[in-house]
Design an enzyme around this catalytic site. Structure first.
Site, PDB file in Angstrom:
ATOM      1  N   ILE A 245      34.108  43.796  33.817  1.00  0.00           N
ATOM      2  CA  ILE A 245      34.379  42.621  34.636  1.00  0.00           C
ATOM      3  C   ILE A 245      33.078  42.184  35.288  1.00  0.00           C
ATOM      4  O   ILE A 245      32.298  43.009  35.762  1.00  0.00           O
ATOM      5  CB  ILE A 245      35.470  42.896  35.699  1.00  0.00           C
ATOM      6  CG1 ILE A 245      35.811  41.602  36.463  1.00  0.00           C
ATOM      7  CG2 ILE A 245      35.076  44.011  36.645  1.00  0.00           C
ATOM      8  CD1 ILE A 245      37.068  41.694  37.301  1.00  0.00           C
ATOM      9  N   GLN A 252      29.694  35.411  43.465  1.00  0.00           N
ATOM     10  CA  GLN A 252      30.271  36.651  43.957  1.00  0.00           C
ATOM     11  C   GLN A 252      30.633  36.552  45.437  1.00  0.00           C
ATOM     12  O   GLN A 252      30.073  35.739  46.168  1.00  0.00           O
ATOM     13  CB  GLN A 252      29.296  37.814  43.718  1.00  0.00           C
ATOM     14  CG  GLN A 252      29.122  38.142  42.243  1.00  0.00           C
ATOM     15  CD  GLN A 252      28.081  39.208  41.977  1.00  0.00           C
ATOM     16  OE1 GLN A 252      27.475  39.759  42.898  1.00  0.00           O
ATOM     17  NE2 GLN A 252      27.840  39.519  40.697  1.00  0.00           N
ATOM     18  N   GLY A 255      35.931  35.360  46.154  1.00  0.00           N
ATOM     19  CA  GLY A 255      37.339  35.510  45.825  1.00  0.00           C
ATOM     20  C   GLY A 255      37.688  35.343  44.360  1.00  0.00           C
ATOM     21  O   GLY A 255      38.854  35.486  43.972  1.00  0.00           O
ATOM     22  N   GLY A 257      36.723  37.252  41.713  1.00  0.00           N
ATOM     23  CA  GLY A 257      37.089  38.526  41.112  1.00  0.00           C
ATOM     24  C   GLY A 257      38.507  38.924  41.478  1.00  0.00           C
ATOM     25  O   GLY A 257      39.267  39.423  40.639  1.00  0.00           O
ATOM     26  N   GLU A 279      39.024  51.233  33.339  1.00  0.00           N
ATOM     27  CA  GLU A 279      38.132  52.244  32.788  1.00  0.00           C
ATOM     28  C   GLU A 279      36.938  52.464  33.711  1.00  0.00           C
ATOM     29  O   GLU A 279      36.121  51.576  33.909  1.00  0.00           O
ATOM     30  CB  GLU A 279      37.634  51.806  31.410  1.00  0.00           C
ATOM     31  CG  GLU A 279      36.696  52.792  30.738  1.00  0.00           C
ATOM     32  CD  GLU A 279      36.185  52.289  29.403  1.00  0.00           C
ATOM     33  OE1 GLU A 279      35.197  52.841  28.898  1.00  0.00           O
ATOM     34  OE2 GLU A 279      36.763  51.317  28.871  1.00  0.00           O
TER      35      GLU A 279
END
Length: 464
Positions: A245, A252, A255, A257, A279
């Site tokens: 991601i 950044q 909000g 993400g 992961e």
């Protein structure tokens, strides 16, 4: 022998082996969105996690004096151009680093040969994102206010329409787009490696910003993405696992993400997959993930009574009086309800469970020491196992959704839940390490709880 000959020989004798220069000290990378930003001193500088790893074993560049490498990456088409300047080049015992080859390992086919060719991409490839996502599936829209501009890093007050689009791997469009994203992924995501875009089990979820330019045309900007793999789960289901991601640096902490993560949960729930996993999440992402999951859990009515009873149990002080204070666990039925309905797996739910209990407390409550004892015991159990004195099966009081009174549940920690921490053999040092881990975990819980409570307060929802 003349004095000048002696001095000359000394200078030759003391000329050392090339010490080299670290890649991070001579490379600057800019993210630009237009021709005008190319020469603008305020262009957005990106900071790779480890540039040195792309240059031999020791991360150094050899054979150059006064080396300066400036790289521009287009946020429109993700092509790149590198300008390399140096005062001189010679082999001083370590060879001469092949800079072009090294940069090719990062940027591959996205690295163009000339400045003119790079600037031309802003015209020729202006619709790169729009074209490549044309066959994608639009999943969710949201309006964001206050967008970071790449050129000056200031926030404007305009509202931007953002949507998440899903592309399935195994076709040319998805492969071409991802190949352009690989360089930034390698540079900005720690420990990342490219996915196999020929495998249709991979899915890309793209955060697309739609912005109107000065000519009144709608521009499509890719400002973030995630790569998710769809695993088979016996007998007739699948599991979604997030592998990569990335939200581009200028966007950044705004909000995006969080929005992307919420969409992934929406997909997992609507398609009724077995669960959603991540992961090897990095610390910052795990923090965001736990915030998102805790908000969902606070809105999930079936577990509210269970959390309330757990908090009540701790406030009564029963656990703190035990010789070995056990882990306070939610009943298996609650863990299964959360997985089925919210697609939050067991290990993640247990992380959130501690936050839910903390939110149920008054931070100044005198019984907070009981909460810290629970965290301390959990950390010791996860790390030391049987050596902590609380190994194997334990009988502990937990809230039950079957019996309105307190009931008991027997559990054994799974091996894959244990944290990989190397402990000192010295018992005194070991205890100090454990206390530090407990303090760090409690601090992380408090920070998540504060953010979640603030978020719920702004949306008009009570935290408990």
């Amino acid at each position: 022998m003349p004095d000048n000959e002696v001095k000359k020989r000394r200078r030759v004798g003391f000329s050392g082996i090339d010490a080299g220069v670290e890649a991070k000290d001579c490379i600057t990378i800019y993210l630009v969105s237009s021709k005008e930003e190319f020469d603008a001193p305020e262009s957005f500088v990106i900071h790779p996690v480890d540039l040195n790893s792309f240059f031999d074993d020791d991360g150094k560049i050899y054979g150059y004096e006064g080396l300066k490498i400036t790289i521009w990456v287009s946020s429109i088409s993700f092509y790149a151009y590198a300008d390399i300047t140096f005062q001189s080049s010679s082999d001083r015992g370590k060879g001469i680093t092949d800079l072009k080859s090294a940069l090719q390992t990062i940027f591959a086919e996205t690295l163009v040969d000339s400045k003119d060719e790079f600037l031309q991409t802003f015209l020729v490839d202006n619709d790169f994102v729009r074209t490549t996502i044309s066959n994608g599936e639009a999943l969710k829209h949201k309006a964001f206010k206050g967008i970071i501009c790449e050129s000056n890093q200031h926030t404007d007050s305009s509202t931007s329409n953002v949507e998440v689009v899903r592309l399935v791997a195994g076709n040319m469009a998805t492969g071409q787009l991802y190949s352009h994203l690989i360089p930034l992924t390698l540079l900005l995501v720690d420990g990342s490696s490219p996915i196999d875009v020929t495998d249709p089990q991979w899915e890309l979820y793209l955060v697309i910003q739609k912005k109107t330019d000065q000519q009144g045309e709608i521009q499509f900007r890719l400002i973030g993405f995630t790569a998710v793999y769809r695993f088979y789960h016996y007998p007739d289901n699948s599991r979604l696992r997030l592998s990569q991601i990335l939200v581009l640096p200028p966007y950044q902490h705004k909000g995006y993400g969080r929005f992307l993560l919420e969409v992934l949960y929406d997909v997992a729930i609507s398609e009724n997959v077995f669960d959603f996993t991540v992961e090897e999440p990095l610390d910052h992402f795990q923090h965001v993930r736990t915030c998102v999951d805790t908000v969902c859990l606070l809105r999930f009515d079936p577990i509210q009574n269970i959390v309330t009873k757990a908090v009540s149990l701790l406030k009564q002080g029963k656990l703190s009086k035990k010789a070995h204070c056990p882990r306070l666990m939610p009943p298996p039925s609650a863990i299964e309800d959360v997985r089925k309905n919210l697609k939050i797996n067991k290990q993640q739910f247990l992380q959130c469970w501690e936050v839910l209990i903390y939110i149920g407390f008054n931070p100044d409550d005198k019984n907070m020491e009981n909460f810290v004892s629970i965290i301390s015991n959990r950390v010791k159990y996860d790390i030391l196992g049987k050596d902590s004195g609380t190994s194997g099966k334990q009988l502990i009081e937990v809230p039950s959704d079957v019996d309105q009174e307190m009931s008991f549940v027997m559990f054994r920690s799974d091996a894959n839940e244990a944290s990989i921490v190397h402990m000192d053999d010295n018992l005194a040092n070991q205890e100090e390490q454990l206390q530090k881990l407990v303090q760090e975990r409690v601090k992380a819980i408090q920070l998540i709880a504060e953010k979640v409570t603030l978020h719920l307060g702004s949306s008009g929802v009570a935290a408990n």
